[in-house]
Design a protein around this motif. Structure first.
Motif, PDB file in Angstrom:
ATOM      1  N   GLY A 140      10.338 -43.255  35.336  1.00  0.00           N
ATOM      2  CA  GLY A 140      10.217 -42.560  34.069  1.00  0.00           C
ATOM      3  C   GLY A 140       9.360 -43.331  33.087  1.00  0.00           C
ATOM      4  N   LYS A 141       9.472 -42.926  31.810  1.00  0.00           N
ATOM      5  CA  LYS A 141       8.607 -43.503  30.794  1.00  0.00           C
ATOM      6  C   LYS A 141       8.821 -45.001  30.635  1.00  0.00           C
ATOM      7  N   GLU A 142      10.100 -45.425  30.628  1.00  0.00           N
ATOM      8  CA  GLU A 142      10.402 -46.842  30.424  1.00  0.00           C
ATOM      9  C   GLU A 142       9.832 -47.697  31.543  1.00  0.00           C
ATOM     10  N   TYR A 143      10.034 -47.244  32.786  1.00  0.00           N
ATOM     11  CA  TYR A 143       9.519 -47.979  33.943  1.00  0.00           C
ATOM     12  C   TYR A 143       8.000 -48.023  33.911  1.00  0.00           C
ATOM     13  N   SER A 144       7.371 -46.880  33.672  1.00  0.00           N
ATOM     14  CA  SER A 144       5.911 -46.804  33.663  1.00  0.00           C
ATOM     15  C   SER A 144       5.333 -47.662  32.546  1.00  0.00           C
ATOM     16  N   PHE A 145       5.982 -47.653  31.360  1.00  0.00           N
ATOM     17  CA  PHE A 145       5.480 -48.449  30.247  1.00  0.00           C
ATOM     18  C   PHE A 145       5.567 -49.941  30.568  1.00  0.00           C
ATOM     19  N   THR A 146       6.677 -50.365  31.158  1.00  0.00           N
ATOM     20  CA  THR A 146       6.841 -51.782  31.502  1.00  0.00           C
ATOM     21  C   THR A 146       5.763 -52.239  32.470  1.00  0.00           C
ATOM     22  N   VAL A 147       5.560 -51.495  33.526  1.00  0.00           N
ATOM     23  CA  VAL A 147       4.543 -51.860  34.520  1.00  0.00           C
ATOM     24  C   VAL A 147       3.165 -51.881  33.879  1.00  0.00           C
ATOM     25  N   SER A 148       2.871 -50.858  33.096  1.00  0.00           N
ATOM     26  CA  SER A 148       1.569 -50.779  32.433  1.00  0.00           C
ATOM     27  C   SER A 148       1.351 -51.961  31.499  1.00  0.00           C
ATOM     28  N   TYR A 149       2.382 -52.328  30.735  1.00  0.00           N
ATOM     29  CA  TYR A 149       2.255 -53.446  29.788  1.00  0.00           C
ATOM     30  C   TYR A 149       2.034 -54.768  30.535  1.00  0.00           C
ATOM     31  N   LEU A 150       2.782 -54.976  31.608  1.00  0.00           N
ATOM     32  CA  LEU A 150       2.646 -56.212  32.381  1.00  0.00           C
ATOM     33  C   LEU A 150       1.253 -56.345  32.975  1.00  0.00           C
ATOM     34  N   ILE A 151       0.662 -55.224  33.335  1.00  0.00           N
ATOM     35  CA  ILE A 151      -0.686 -55.256  33.911  1.00  0.00           C
ATOM     36  C   ILE A 151      -1.738 -55.458  32.825  1.00  0.00           C
ATOM     37  N   ASN A 152      -1.678 -54.634  31.780  1.00  0.00           N
ATOM     38  CA  ASN A 152      -2.743 -54.604  30.779  1.00  0.00           C
ATOM     39  C   ASN A 152      -2.653 -55.716  29.742  1.00  0.00           C
ATOM     40  N   CYS A 164      -0.386 -58.609  30.049  1.00  0.00           N
ATOM     41  CA  CYS A 164       0.007 -59.920  30.593  1.00  0.00           C
ATOM     42  C   CYS A 164      -0.843 -60.360  31.792  1.00  0.00           C
ATOM     43  N   GLY A 165      -1.706 -59.481  32.253  1.00  0.00           N
ATOM     44  CA  GLY A 165      -2.628 -59.867  33.317  1.00  0.00           C
ATOM     45  C   GLY A 165      -2.043 -59.937  34.704  1.00  0.00           C
ATOM     46  N   LEU A 166      -0.889 -59.291  34.928  1.00  0.00           N
ATOM     47  CA  LEU A 166      -0.287 -59.318  36.264  1.00  0.00           C
ATOM     48  C   LEU A 166      -0.935 -58.262  37.146  1.00  0.00           C
ATOM     49  N   SER A 167      -0.962 -58.518  38.443  1.00  0.00           N
ATOM     50  CA  SER A 167      -1.468 -57.532  39.383  1.00  0.00           C
ATOM     51  C   SER A 167      -0.462 -56.384  39.482  1.00  0.00           C
ATOM     52  N   PRO A 168      -0.893 -55.193  39.910  1.00  0.00           N
ATOM     53  CA  PRO A 168       0.047 -54.066  40.014  1.00  0.00           C
ATOM     54  C   PRO A 168       1.261 -54.383  40.880  1.00  0.00           C
ATOM     55  N   GLU A 169       1.046 -55.080  41.985  1.00  0.00           N
ATOM     56  CA  GLU A 169       2.155 -55.402  42.879  1.00  0.00           C
ATOM     57  C   GLU A 169       3.164 -56.325  42.199  1.00  0.00           C
ATOM     58  N   ILE A 170       2.655 -57.378  41.546  1.00  0.00           N
ATOM     59  CA  ILE A 170       3.544 -58.322  40.867  1.00  0.00           C
ATOM     60  C   ILE A 170       4.207 -57.651  39.664  1.00  0.00           C
ATOM     61  N   ALA A 171       3.461 -56.808  38.969  1.00  0.00           N
ATOM     62  CA  ALA A 171       4.023 -56.117  37.803  1.00  0.00           C
ATOM     63  C   ALA A 171       5.203 -55.238  38.208  1.00  0.00           C
ATOM     64  N   LYS A 172       5.091 -54.549  39.326  1.00  0.00           N
ATOM     65  CA  LYS A 172       6.184 -53.707  39.801  1.00  0.00           C
ATOM     66  C   LYS A 172       7.416 -54.549  40.126  1.00  0.00           C
ATOM     67  N   SER A 173       7.165 -55.711  40.730  1.00  0.00           N
ATOM     68  CA  SER A 173       8.279 -56.590  41.075  1.00  0.00           C
ATOM     69  C   SER A 173       8.939 -57.157  39.821  1.00  0.00           C
ATOM     70  N   VAL A 174       8.121 -57.611  38.868  1.00  0.00           N
ATOM     71  CA  VAL A 174       8.645 -58.199  37.634  1.00  0.00           C
ATOM     72  C   VAL A 174       9.381 -57.151  36.807  1.00  0.00           C
ATOM     73  N   SER A 175       8.946 -55.888  36.882  1.00  0.00           N
ATOM     74  CA  SER A 175       9.571 -54.831  36.088  1.00  0.00           C
ATOM     75  C   SER A 175      11.024 -54.588  36.478  1.00  0.00           C
ATOM     76  N   GLU A 176      11.422 -55.086  37.650  1.00  0.00           N
ATOM     77  CA  GLU A 176      12.828 -54.984  38.042  1.00  0.00           C
ATOM     78  C   GLU A 176      13.705 -55.948  37.250  1.00  0.00           C
ATOM     79  N   LYS A 177      13.082 -56.965  36.630  1.00  0.00           N
ATOM     80  CA  LYS A 177      13.830 -57.995  35.918  1.00  0.00           C
ATOM     81  C   LYS A 177      13.812 -57.809  34.401  1.00  0.00           C
ATOM     82  N   VAL A 178      12.878 -57.015  33.916  1.00  0.00           N
ATOM     83  CA  VAL A 178      12.778 -56.809  32.471  1.00  0.00           C
ATOM     84  C   VAL A 178      12.363 -55.374  32.206  1.00  0.00           C
ATOM     85  N   LYS A 179      12.947 -54.753  31.187  1.00  0.00           N
ATOM     86  CA  LYS A 179      12.618 -53.374  30.812  1.00  0.00           C
ATOM     87  C   LYS A 179      12.136 -53.373  29.361  1.00  0.00           C
TER      88      LYS A 179
END
Length: 422
Positions: free
Chosen positions: A70-82, A84-99
């Motif tokens: 949903g929006k919260e998950y998508s926003f977290t992944v997007s923020y981590l990528i854009n 914080c400079g994380l790769s999409p794969e790492i951003a998805k993994s990190v998003s499990e630890k922070v919302k």
């Protein structure tokens, strides 16, 4: 009549929604007999319960996936990528630890970091290791720590490098841990410059209760007669001695004393450190290297008393250096017992190129065949060049090229190396 009955039963059992039944049933072949329709009806009613369970399960799974993506998950992944400079794969993994619900809080954290010298690389590394930091209140939990470290002389570059490598520092209490650690370190090291050096090179001693762990061991060392002047050396270079478990510390100190080391001498500290750095299994494995080379127990003890630090070298380095000196350069094993510190010298960058030069000079009769290699290898660079390269530049003009270019492991095969002639 039968059509209406079927429709009502399917709706009542929640197999299909009300608005879906009529089109489906209207498509039934009108030539189907009432008997056939009844048989079909029995089949549907008999399996209605399992169909309902299956559809509800599917509905729950779909709802779960929609929440996750949903929006919260998508926003977290997007923020981590854009941001914080994380790769999409790492951003998805990190998003499990922070919302993240918005960018306000994490933006304030990143702003503080960038204002204190954190590069994009530092930020990516930090967020990957400790993503919860993005939810911190920087004015309360981050900025005061930065200001404290800068007050004792830590630069922005040092701050960014240490905190991105050891992010646990930023989660520790300033009043209850960081400042007490600083005061204890300064009481031993005496100068802020040395505390800053410890922060830079051994940052992990700041995020544990160093005073609580180290003070009892220092008390024991004092009782044994270890000079107070050794304590700064222990804390800055051999801190693992006083930060290890108490039972391990006691055992390693007993080993050093049992091997004849005097607590009033610096080699005692080196011996305890060597025991600390090697597990029993690692120690025995390294010891076996020397036994295979023909060393007796007495020879090993003699070498260790002369230079305890050589046992801190890796097993692979001990094997390759022993092999080169004995099998390629013709040293006797007793020569290494006499000078065990040579085992700590870099094999590829110093031992091999210098030995190549000596081999060339020996082949031309310019130096003695039986000269000791230890003082040659231990010489500082300028003195070695003056004494063994520049001095023979006219006689052997290729000597400098041999010294500078043959630094790799291929030079280990001395027998196959073709030395140039005049």
């Amino acid at each position: 009549m039968m059509y209406g009955f079927v429709r009502r039963r399917l709706v009542l059992t929640q197999v299909l929604p009300n608005n879906c039944c009529r089109p489906v049933l209207q498509d039934l072949d009108t030539t189907v007999t009432d008997v056939g329709l009844c048989l079909n009806l029995r089949f549907y009613l008999r399996n209605a319960r399992s169909l309902v369970v299956g559809i509800r399960s599917f509905s729950n799974e779909t709802e779960s996936v929609s929440v996750k993506h949903g929006k919260e998950y998508s926003f977290t992944v997007s923020y981590l990528i854009n941001s914080c400079g994380l790769s999409p794969e790492i951003a998805k993994s990190v998003s499990e630890k922070v919302k993240l619900k918005s960018s306000k809080q994490p933006d304030s954290v990143l702003r503080i970091l960038k204002n204190h010298g954190f590069t994009n690389t530092h930020i990516s590394k930090l967020v990957k290791s400790r993503p919860s930091l993005l939810l911190a209140h920087p004015e309360r939990s981050i900025l005061p720590k930065f200001e404290f470290f800068k007050s004792i002389g830590v630069t922005n570059a040092e701050l960014a490098g240490v905190c991105s490598s050891t992010p646990a520092i930023l989660s520790r209490s300033l009043e209850h841990l960081l400042i007490p650690n600083y005061k204890f370190l300064k009481s031993v090291l005496l100068y802020d410059e040395k505390v800053v050096k410890a922060f830079r090179k051994k940052s992990w001693i700041f995020h544990q209760d160093t005073q609580k762990r180290a003070s009892p061991k220092f008390a024991i060392l004092r009782e044994l007669g270890v000079p107070e002047s050794f304590f700064p050396l222990i804390l800055s270079c051999y801190s693992s001695i006083v930060l290890q478990r108490s039972d391990q510390f006691d055992e390693n100190v007993k080993k050093a004393i049992g091997m004849g080391f005097n607590p009033e001498r610096c080699r005692f500290i080196h011996a305890v450190h060597s025991f600390t750095c090697n597990s029993q299994t690692t120690w025995e494995s390294k010891l076996d290297v020397f036994k295979r080379c023909g060393w007796s127990d007495d020879e090993f003890s003699l070498a260790f008393r002369r230079c305890p630090n050589f046992m801190n070298a890796s097993e692979n380095k001990l094997v390759t250096t022993m092999d080169f000196l004995v099998n390629k350069m013709g040293w006797k094993t007793r020569d290494i017992v006499t000078y065990p510190d040579i085992l700590l010298v870099n094999l590829e960058k110093r031992i091999i190129p210098r030995c190549l030069v000596i081999k060339v000079l020996q082949s031309k009769g310019l130096v003695k065949e039986n000269m000791s290699l230890r003082p040659i290898i231990k010489l500082i660079e300028k003195k070695f060049l003056d004494k063994f390269v520049t001095k023979y530049n006219d006689t052997v003009p290729q000597l400098l090229n041999i010294y500078q270019r043959k630094k790799g492991l291929e030079a280990l095969n001395m027998n196959s190396y073709s030395f140039p002639s005049n």
